[in-house]
Design a protein around this motif. Structure first.
Motif, PDB file in Angstrom:
ATOM      1  N   ASP A 116       1.513   5.389   2.488  1.00  0.00           N
ATOM      2  CA  ASP A 116       0.930   5.073   3.866  1.00  0.00           C
ATOM      3  C   ASP A 116       2.132   4.585   4.717  1.00  0.00           C
ATOM      4  N   ALA A 157      -1.471  -4.060   0.781  1.00  0.00           N
ATOM      5  CA  ALA A 157      -2.514  -3.222   0.167  1.00  0.00           C
ATOM      6  C   ALA A 157      -3.832  -4.100   0.408  1.00  0.00           C
ATOM      7  N   ARG A 166       1.016  -1.195  -0.017  1.00  0.00           N
ATOM      8  CA  ARG A 166       0.032   0.067   0.122  1.00  0.00           C
ATOM      9  C   ARG A 166       0.768   1.236   0.035  1.00  0.00           C
TER      10      ARG A 166
END
Length: 200
Positions: free
Chosen positions: A30, A180, A27
């Motif tokens: 972040d 993710a 992901r």
């Protein structure tokens, strides 16, 4: 110090469910908290080490540091490959772009203590066990992580960038990010009985 009490079932679960997750499973944008990365590194520091040489050395890249790492490895690849006539644009772009998709990248070094007079294999093994400690901690934290030996790992001229001397080894890079997806990769191993001989 009293003998510690361990939860063996939890230990088994963490070891058997440790997984590698790669850039495509990260992901992006972040970042993982630096305190968690510090926890990974602290646990790495407790790996077994003959004569207490503690040969592991780590350089942690995050934020703008990821770009510095990406620029370094892509430009060094370009220089090396153009000299040998093997330059590939796709490889260059991968080296330049993939690091920016991680939260942190930890360069893994083995610092040789020649005075300790230990076989190099023992020092390499100690560093590998330190990385396994990071791997287990990352999995316990639900993070995506993998140890890769691409890019400049085996390029002697890259060692200086990571604070290593000629006799030391660059042993690759530990990529860390939040995953993710909540899906955890399935593991696969052939039976341990196929790999063990008991002598009684």
């Amino acid at each position: 110090m009293n003998k510690p009490i361990f939860n063996v079932e939890e230990v088994n679960k963490i070891i058997r469910n440790r997984r590698s997750m790669f850039v495509a499973q990260f992901r992006e944008n972040d970042p993982v908290d630096d305190n968690i990365i510090s926890e990974l590194l602290e646990n790495a520091n407790w790996a077994p080490t003959h004569k207490l040489t503690e040969p592991w050395r780590f350089v942690v890249f995050s934020g703008e540091g990821l770009k510095k790492f990406a620029d370094f490895q892509s430009e060094l690849y370009k220089k090396r490959s153009e000299e040998s006539g093997n330059f590939m644009e796709a490889t260059y772009n991968k080296l330049k772009e993939n690091p920016l998709k991680a939260s942190h990248i930890i360069a893994i070094g083995m610092k040789r203590d020649l005075k300790a007079n230990l076989p190099e294999m023992e020092e390499v093994a100690a560093v590998a066990m330190a990385v396994q400690n990071m791997y287990l901690t990352a999995s316990a934290r639900g993070l995506a992580a993998y140890w890769g030996t691409g890019g400049p790992t085996f390029w002697p001229e890259a060692k200086e960038f990571f604070g290593l001397e000629e006799e030391d080894k660059l042993m690759g890079f530990f990529y860390v990010a939040k995953p993710a997806s909540d899906r955890w990769p399935q593991g696969k191993r052939s039976p341990i009985a196929d790999k063990v001989t008991w002598v009684k």
